[in-house]
Enzyme design. Structure first.
Site, PDB file in Angstrom:
ATOM      1  N   ASP A  11       2.116  12.053  -4.921  1.00 11.23           N
ATOM      2  CA  ASP A  11       0.740  11.603  -5.137  1.00 11.23           C
ATOM      3  C   ASP A  11      -0.146  12.830  -5.310  1.00 11.23           C
ATOM      4  O   ASP A  11      -0.304  13.632  -4.374  1.00 11.23           O
ATOM      5  CB  ASP A  11       0.284  10.767  -3.938  1.00 11.23           C
ATOM      6  CG  ASP A  11      -1.028  10.050  -4.205  1.00 11.23           C
ATOM      7  OD1 ASP A  11      -1.575  10.182  -5.307  1.00 11.23           O
ATOM      8  OD2 ASP A  11      -1.507   9.353  -3.286  1.00 11.23           O
ATOM      9  N   ASP A 105      -1.483   9.569 -11.587  1.00 11.75           N
ATOM     10  CA  ASP A 105      -1.395  10.580 -10.535  1.00 11.75           C
ATOM     11  C   ASP A 105      -0.341  10.307  -9.469  1.00 11.75           C
ATOM     12  O   ASP A 105      -0.327  10.998  -8.443  1.00 11.75           O
ATOM     13  CB  ASP A 105      -2.761  10.738  -9.859  1.00 11.75           C
ATOM     14  CG  ASP A 105      -3.270   9.453  -9.236  1.00 11.75           C
ATOM     15  OD1 ASP A 105      -2.733   8.378  -9.560  1.00 11.75           O
ATOM     16  OD2 ASP A 105      -4.201   9.518  -8.415  1.00 11.75           O
ATOM     17  N   GLU A 106       0.536   9.342  -9.670  1.00 10.07           N
ATOM     18  CA  GLU A 106       1.573   9.117  -8.665  1.00 10.07           C
ATOM     19  C   GLU A 106       2.813   8.490  -9.284  1.00 10.07           C
ATOM     20  O   GLU A 106       2.755   7.796 -10.296  1.00 10.07           O
ATOM     21  CB  GLU A 106       1.060   8.268  -7.503  1.00 10.07           C
ATOM     22  CG  GLU A 106       0.634   6.877  -7.871  1.00 10.07           C
ATOM     23  CD  GLU A 106       0.272   6.050  -6.640  1.00 10.07           C
ATOM     24  OE1 GLU A 106       0.939   6.201  -5.593  1.00 10.07           O
ATOM     25  OE2 GLU A 106      -0.681   5.259  -6.734  1.00 10.07           O
TER      26      GLU A 106
END
Length: 455
Positions: A11, A105-106
């Site tokens: 993350d 983003d993850e």
């Protein structure tokens, strides 16, 4: 269940805000809020400096300003975020062929797919730290938090425990013990309504939940949700990391006996469809990022309109809100004979970032803008907004610090320079131009496809 902690959840920390701080040296170490900057705007991401003042994603920008008035409030630069995301995801895929992105983003990574076996906690910690170093290098200094465990559930929860820039590895066989002291809301799918029902039964922590048998839990919250929650409470999560889902979308559509032209009626039907889609997503333990509205007209031509959220959701209210806006943009013409609402770009997880790129743009243009110490001013007719990349023929690259009353103020700096000077120009200064990133239109806004071809 796996016998080793070979599932990673990566993350990127405060991703949008971190990219802005990377590219704007004068904002490093200072509160930064990315989202809609107008009076009806919403926060997408807040830097850790802003979070100290209570600013959170999904909060209204007005409330964020009241909590942290000295923060820099910036509009999003989605194409820049995508560029960084692609570089980071490439590093993940170099580590394992099995990567499941959840958003920009993850992502989950399956180390077992790389042929790695017999992994100890120390081995996994070393792999995670090497990956974080690689991410920092290819992204220009962005940090990531990594969780690792024997399942997606454990890895996801672990990645939240040592933010920012942390690594948490949960040894195999300790999963139930790891979860026990946590609040029951840590388990996916335990929202406010389920929490209230569990609290009435005296269940507040996962340890409390672990004491209930499955029949009792089903009596409290229903059969489908109860069985799933019973298994997750003891970390019985066997969902694989998948790079491409078999289920591409979840949708509901209906053909009407007569062509409908009443927009209010169609909106009501759309809302009901959105709630049915949300229910199906929840039953399948899925969520999605792209909401699509399909309309078949009286002449049998078919159109689709789609909008992509910043993160996956199964919330019927969010789906309904986006579907309603897409329907409002549709031309009813001589009437609609078929209406459908669907969600695609599916994932296992739900995020708080539930706002579309179009909603961000609408929020920016709806009201005043403000950044750092500048007073609120209307967005000018050229469309300059805080955070936007610009270039001046004499002074070089910079970003919009604020605009209004026929002027635009620019701070001239880039990721490779020290904090730069601030200068103000007329909005029609021919020497000042917007920087257009790949994938954005001439106004610097992300390109989206609305009316698709007929089927």
């Amino acid at each position: 269940m796996r016998g080793e902690p070979s599932v990673l959840h990566v993350d990127l920390d405060a991703f949008f805000a971190a990219v802005e701080q990377r590219d704007k040296p004068s904002l490093r170490g200072k509160p930064v809020v990315v989202g809609g900057v107008g009076v009806r705007g919403v926060v997408s991401t807040a830097s850790y400096e802003a979070r100290k003042y209570g600013v959170r994603s999904a909060m209204s920008t007005a409330e964020a300003r009241s909590r942290c008035p000295h923060a820099a409030y910036l509009g999003p630069r989605f194409e820049v975020y995508r560029q960084s995301s692609r570089a980071v995801m490439a590093e993940m895929r170099a580590l394992s062929p099995l990567v499941e992105p959840l958003s920009l983003d993850e992502a989950f990574i399956d180390l077992a797919a790389s042929g790695l076996t017999g992994l100890t906690v120390d081995d996994v910690e070393a792999i995670a730290n090497d990956l974080k170093t690689a991410i920092r290098k290819v992204s220009g200094g962005l940090t990531a938090s990594v969780g690792a465990g024997t399942s997606k559930l454990i890895a996801k929860i672990a990645s939240d425990l040592d933010k920012p820039d942390g690594v948490v590895v949960v040894p195999a066989g300790t999963e139930a013990e790891f979860l026990a002291p946590m609040q029951v809301t840590v388990i996916p799918g335990v929202g406010p309504a389920t929490t209230q029902r569990l609290n009435l039964a005296g269940v507040r922590t996962v340890a409390d939940l672990q004491q209930l048998d499955e029949d009792e839990l089903i009596r409290q919250i229903g059969s489908a949700h109860g069985s799933s929650l019973y298994r997750l409470a003891v970390a019985a999560d066997e969902r694989p990391v998948v790079s491409d889902r078999e289920t591409k979308s979840v949708s509901v559509e209906d053909t009407f006996e007569t062509d409908l032209i009443d927009r209010a009626v169609l909106t009501l039907i759309s809302d009901r469809m959105a709630h049915r889609v949300g229910e199906r997503l929840r039953k399948a333990q899925l969520s999605g990022r792209t909401v699509t509205v399909k309309t078949r007209m009286h002449d049998f031509t078919t159109h689709t309109r789609s909008s992509t959220l910043a993160g996956p959701t199964d919330d019927p209210r969010v789906i309904a809100r986006v579907a309603r806006r897409l329907l409002e943009e549709s031309d009813l013409g001589g009437g609609i004979r078929l209406l459908g609402v669907g969600v695609s770009s599916l994932a296992d997880w739900i995020q708080d970032d539930l706002f579309t790129e179009e909603e961000f743009a609408a929020a920016e243009s709806a009201g005043s803008v403000e950044v750092v110490e500048l007073p609120s001013r209307p967005r000018d007719q050229r469309g300059y907004h805080p955070g936007q990349d610009v270039e001046h023929a004499e002074h070089g690259r910079g970003w919009v610090w604020g605009s209004g009353r026929g002027r635009v103020t620019v701070r001239f700096e880039t990721a490779e320079t020290p904090p730069g000077p601030v200068r103000t120009f007329s909005v029609d200064d021919p020497a000042l131009t917007k920087v257009v990133h790949a994938g954005a239109d001439a106004d610097g806004e992300p390109q989206t496809d609305h009316n698709g071809p007929g089927e």
